[in-house]
Motif scaffolding. Structure first.
Motif, short mmCIF file in Angstrom:
data_model
loop_
_atom_site.label_atom_id
_atom_site.label_comp_id
_atom_site.label_asym_id
_atom_site.label_seq_id
_atom_site.Cartn_x
_atom_site.Cartn_y
_atom_site.Cartn_z
N ILE A 1 49.43 -131.94 23.34
CA ILE A 1 50.15 -131.64 22.09
C ILE A 1 50.13 -130.14 21.83
N LEU A 2 49.01 -129.51 22.13
CA LEU A 2 48.88 -128.06 21.94
C LEU A 2 49.98 -127.30 22.69
N SER A 3 50.36 -127.81 23.85
CA SER A 3 51.38 -127.13 24.66
C SER A 3 52.77 -127.20 24.03
N LEU A 4 52.95 -128.08 23.04
CA LEU A 4 54.27 -128.27 22.43
C LEU A 4 54.37 -127.72 21.01
N ILE A 5 53.30 -127.07 20.55
CA ILE A 5 53.31 -126.48 19.20
C ILE A 5 54.26 -125.28 19.18
N LYS A 6 54.97 -125.11 18.08
CA LYS A 6 55.93 -124.00 17.95
C LYS A 6 55.23 -122.64 18.06
N PRO A 7 55.88 -121.67 18.70
CA PRO A 7 55.29 -120.33 18.88
C PRO A 7 54.88 -119.65 17.58
N LYS A 8 55.54 -119.99 16.45
CA LYS A 8 55.21 -119.32 15.19
C LYS A 8 53.80 -119.64 14.72
N PHE A 9 53.19 -120.67 15.30
CA PHE A 9 51.85 -121.06 14.89
C PHE A 9 50.75 -120.50 15.81
N ILE A 10 51.15 -119.69 16.79
CA ILE A 10 50.14 -119.15 17.70
C ILE A 10 50.09 -117.62 17.59
N GLN A 11 48.96 -117.05 17.96
CA GLN A 11 48.77 -115.60 17.86
C GLN A 11 48.12 -115.07 19.14
N LYS A 12 48.62 -113.94 19.61
CA LYS A 12 48.06 -113.32 20.80
C LYS A 12 46.89 -112.41 20.41
N VAL A 13 45.82 -112.44 21.20
CA VAL A 13 44.66 -111.58 20.96
C VAL A 13 44.21 -110.99 22.30
N ASP A 14 43.37 -109.95 22.22
CA ASP A 14 42.81 -109.39 23.45
C ASP A 14 41.30 -109.23 23.28
N ALA A 15 40.65 -108.70 24.30
CA ALA A 15 39.19 -108.59 24.29
C ALA A 15 38.69 -107.71 23.15
N ALA B 1 47.86 -139.76 27.84
CA ALA B 1 48.27 -138.47 27.29
C ALA B 1 49.48 -137.91 28.03
N LEU B 2 49.45 -138.00 29.36
CA LEU B 2 50.57 -137.49 30.16
C LEU B 2 51.84 -138.31 29.93
N GLY B 3 51.68 -139.62 29.78
CA GLY B 3 52.83 -140.47 29.50
C GLY B 3 53.48 -140.11 28.17
N PHE B 4 52.65 -139.85 27.16
CA PHE B 4 53.13 -139.43 25.84
C PHE B 4 53.86 -138.10 25.94
N TYR B 5 53.29 -137.16 26.67
CA TYR B 5 53.89 -135.83 26.85
C TYR B 5 55.27 -135.94 27.50
N ARG B 6 55.36 -136.70 28.57
CA ARG B 6 56.63 -136.84 29.30
C ARG B 6 57.68 -137.52 28.44
N LEU B 7 57.26 -138.52 27.68
CA LEU B 7 58.21 -139.27 26.85
C LEU B 7 58.81 -138.40 25.76
N ILE B 8 57.97 -137.67 25.03
CA ILE B 8 58.52 -136.87 23.91
C ILE B 8 59.31 -135.67 24.42
N ARG B 9 58.97 -135.17 25.59
CA ARG B 9 59.78 -134.09 26.17
C ARG B 9 61.14 -134.63 26.55
N GLN B 10 61.14 -135.82 27.11
CA GLN B 10 62.40 -136.43 27.54
C GLN B 10 63.28 -136.78 26.33
N GLN B 11 62.66 -137.30 25.29
CA GLN B 11 63.42 -137.75 24.12
C GLN B 11 63.90 -136.61 23.24
N PHE B 12 63.08 -135.56 23.10
CA PHE B 12 63.39 -134.51 22.15
C PHE B 12 63.67 -133.14 22.78
N GLY B 13 63.55 -133.04 24.09
CA GLY B 13 63.87 -131.80 24.77
C GLY B 13 62.99 -130.63 24.39
#
Length: 217
Positions: free
Chosen positions: A176-190, A54-66
């Motif tokens: 993969i979750l760490s690389l999802i575009k911000p438009k797909f996430i929502q902030k919530v509180d208690a 998983a870490l190898g995949f993460y590093r590779l796609i970050r390196q290739q696609f910035g």
């Protein structure tokens, strides 16, 4: 006299039998212990291999696609399994019991947490994390990780890059979750989470009531 000799003989034979059974039981116990230890070591080796993949995949796609990761940690959380926590800054993956998740995140001095999905069974944990002073986000579109993999595959084919997309598992999901575009996430509180939880409870009760009224008139 003969009766006394026979009695002693029986005691002697019983003692030998008991000793033999004791030795057998001890050997069986040691064998079971060894088998369990070997199974644990094998499972640990498998987990480490999945982490490294998983870490190898993460590093590779970050390196290739910035791609820029989420500014915080991501958590792949489950009801009956350990949660998987990924910290992009240190590029580390950890498995944590759900009941220990808040304390673990506090030990990392985490400010922001992104959860893979919002479900009634993890709402209490998220409320606890929010009350601990951390910002909580969740993935609004659960299909986003699958779409992300498809995007990477298309880009790799177009650029003729050799990028093997790992099979789905908790570690891959967390990175993969760490690389999802911000438009797909929502902030919530208690407060939001508590209200949402009550709304889900009301909806479930309402649906059950309607079912009973319809089917048991």
């Amino acid at each position: 006299m003969e009766a006394e000799k026979a009695k002693k003989t029986r005691r002697k034979e019983t003692g030998k039998s008991g000793t033999k059974e004791g030795v057998k039981e001890k050997r069986a116990k040691n064998t079971r212990k060894k088998v369990n230890e070997e199974a644990m070591l094998e499972q640990k080796a498998k987990e480490e291999a999945l982490k490294n993949e998983a870490l190898g995949f993460y590093r590779l796609i970050r390196q290739q696609f910035g791609l820029e990761p989420f500014d915080g940690v991501t958590v792949d959380i489950h009801k009956k399994k350990q949660a998987v926590v990924f910290d992009p800054k240190t590029e580390t993956l950890n498995s944590v019991e759900n009941g220990e998740l808040t304390q673990f995140l506090k030990s990392l001095n985490v400010r922001r947490v992104l959860i893979d999905a919002l479900f009634p069974n993890n709402a209490e944990i998220l409320i606890d994390i929010s009350n601990a002073g951390m910002e909580v986000y969740f993935l609004r579109r659960t299909s986003a990780p699958k779409q992300f993999k498809a995007f990477i595959k298309r880009k790799a084919e177009k650029l003729k890059l050799k990028i093997a997309i790992p099979k789905k598992n908790d570690y891959v999901d967390a990175v993969i979750l760490s690389l999802i575009k911000p438009k797909f996430i929502q902030k919530v509180d208690a407060t939001y989470l508590a209200c949402w939880q009550k709304m889900v409870d009301w909806r479930n009760v309402n649906e059950a009531s309607m079912y009973l009224q319809t089917n048991f008139k």
